[in-house]
Write an enzyme that holds these catalytic residues in place. Sequence first.
Site, short mmCIF file in Angstrom:
data_model
loop_
_atom_site.label_atom_id
_atom_site.label_comp_id
_atom_site.label_asym_id
_atom_site.label_seq_id
_atom_site.Cartn_x
_atom_site.Cartn_y
_atom_site.Cartn_z
N GLN A 237 -5.41 -1.07 -4.43
CA GLN A 237 -6.07 -1.59 -3.23
C GLN A 237 -7.43 -0.92 -3.03
OE1 GLN A 237 -1.88 -1.76 -0.88
NE2 GLN A 237 -3.63 -2.24 0.40
N CYS A 385 -0.43 -2.56 8.57
CA CYS A 385 -0.80 -2.00 9.87
C CYS A 385 -1.86 -0.97 9.60
CB CYS A 385 0.40 -1.37 10.55
SG CYS A 385 0.44 0.40 10.58
#
Length: 806
Positions: A237, A385
């Site tokens: 990521q 989140c």
Amino acid sequence: MNDLTPTREQRTAALEGMGCKRKRVEDIRFTQGRGNYVDDVKLPGMLHGDFVRSPHPHARVKRIDDSAALKVPGVLAVITAETLKTVNLAWMPTLAGDVQMVLADGKVLFQNQEVAFVVATDRYAADDGINAVIVEYEPLPPLVDPFKAMDKDAPVLREDLVGKMSGAHGPRKHDNHIFEWTVGDKELTDAAFNKAEVKIKEMISYHRTHPSPLETCQCVCSFDKIKGELTIYGTFQAPHVIRTVVALIAKLPEHKIHVIAPDIGGGFGNKVGAYPGYICAAVASIVTGKPVKWVEDRIENLTATSFARDYHMTTEIAATKEGKVTGLRVHVLADHGAFDACADPSKWPAGFFNIVTGSYDFPTAHLAVDGVYTNKAPGGVAYRCSFRVTEAAYCIERAMDILAQKLNMDPAELRLKNFIKAEQFPYHSALGWEYDSGDYHTAMRKMMETTGYAALRKEQAEKRAAFVRGETREIMGLGISFFTEIVGAGPSKNCDILGIAMFDSCEIRMHPTGAGIARMGTKSQGQGHETTWAQIIATEIGIPADNIMVEEGNTDTAPYGLGTYGSRSTPVAGAAIAMAARKIKAKAQMIAAYKLEVHEDDLEFDIDGFRVKGLPERFMSMKDICWAAYNSVPPGMEPGLEAVSYYDPPNMTYPFGAYLCVMDIDVDTGVYKVRRFYALDDCGTRINPMIIEGQVHGGLTEAFAIAMGQEIRYDEVGNVVTGSFMDFFMPTAVETPHWETDFTVTPSPHHPIGAKGVGESPNVGGVPAFSNAVNDAFSFLGATHIQMPHDFWRNWKAAKDLGAVA
Ligand code: CDP
């Protein structure tokens, strides 16, 4: 103008810019099976690595015998901690300032911990090799319950830290203690509680779960001995951060490391950190001189790579009799597992949990978080989140419902009474944040009107009466959640990873024919960046989105960026895109002025080009300006049309939303039905409404899974009992409810295009809505707080404990 001249609406539509429901361009390859994932990477002579893992949660490793394994046909090497010590890589630093074993060094600290890495000519041979490695363990008492971690007689887990009474985040109180983090005004908060007319106190747990992306974590490492260069294809990521980490720990020059993240099948925080598999595959490639692939299987992913949540939050609210909140006090016991490998910005040991005051105007608050070690897998990642924000939202949204119950007040009314008002923005929260913008009352009222909230409450009252009369065995719950998120890490003043400020970047290069390429520091894992980033550029510079190619994930070509997680891409990289585009536009304006023989100030931007003010026929399209940039720029100007922006945001963005879940539960079976789920999101300016809707659908589905069953559960001796999709709830289309989506738009005042992040919001807001629905249903039978996850069995158990079933 003749009939063929496009109208302003047609010109705008042709751009497919911001606000357009542009179809996802990446889906052309994904829906035809033409994605290129790490497992699709096949290099000549490539070897395969796989792990020997510990069956014990806590044990001493007495002996590793690899002699039989090395005789297995195809097995070339068995790497252990002893091998890694020769290159100083037996332990690696974590993002949270701790260190973590790469391979078991003397001890194992959680079940399925990596013990040895077997390298073979194919995956099957590697697996046979694993089964032939003999490891002798001496089991030690496991520590599973975080509440017992700091007991006097608790087994000490981290022998490497014994006697070190200070860690990366300050003093440690016990050998199994990691840090204590406090924030807020304790004295003022205690005083508010001392004079409170009404108080509530509840231990609210957010259980351990896992992001479980469709594609597991994996890499291919290829070391070129001649050039001294290491190429790593991986499910990353944050590719640039991985490159820097590898440079620092492997002591390789950073320019000789090439990190490539190809297509990624979901990340959700799971693919932010560095795992032993990456180190072992790199070392194996350096040792063998061949490319080495490591691909996790599902059980390994669920049990050994980063978990999420595991926060146990003792929550107190002080309030007046009329329901005005006067103070908030929260103590969190955070179970971090065997190593502190949380992926948070460096200075935030509990992430942004101090957003726990939520959407409410608390005059004072105090928060303390204690992190502890247990015999469980490390992690603590931001699973859809932004750094512990979902835990905070769950905590405050449950607590507000509990307060409403105590006051005998409708939970919607209690929220409306305590919301931060629109005129209070920018709002300074009691725990230190500056909320950029919001209009909570409008969003809440829209939710209540659209769903017919008052009528639903009436129906609930009738159903409750029918239940009491024995006419039905179903109870009905209405779960409200009104969340405020904090996304866009982040401003360099308070956010860094390994000392690197959390800016992000965009480089745009326009070609002569009016097409261009944008390269980013972010990395999509399914969010549709190739589609939406081009839309921002289209609106900013007036070139159709179809003419812009977006490229991410190659550290050789992309400008340095901190990657994609925690909904940071739109707030940070989205801003960088707009700023880079504006640099392009500024140069384009100079070129247009030169070509149209006017002063720059006499030009105005008009959808897809520049027009001389007051002379509408004197117009130069952006496409023509691109051509001119390569042959007739003003004297003294460099040719070409490209720009780069590294954007350091001045603040985070604060998206919010109003959700409602309507649920019926059969008390005799615990079976629930989500009758309705309404989600109103406000993420500021909306780039692509269709993609936003997709993000909300996906996030709500994950929220549904987490609230209603998904859990990484350990038994009392430390075995993972939910280590596969047979036990770990993964909803399919059959279980997933229907989602109703809605929105309001309150732009961020500091973001160049007014956008806030959205990807995480539905998970953050969804979980409390589901849990509040279950708790609201059972509140009528006398429950105050039932812990998640609310699976059928637990619902039935709650009904039984409350005396509703015999
Ligand atoms: O960081 P990540 O990409 O996971 O999350 P995000 O910034 O919330 O963006 C998720 C997707 O939603 C991206 O494709 C964004 O461009 C899109 N989005 C949007 O269209 N409008 C917004 N205001 C926010 C996000």
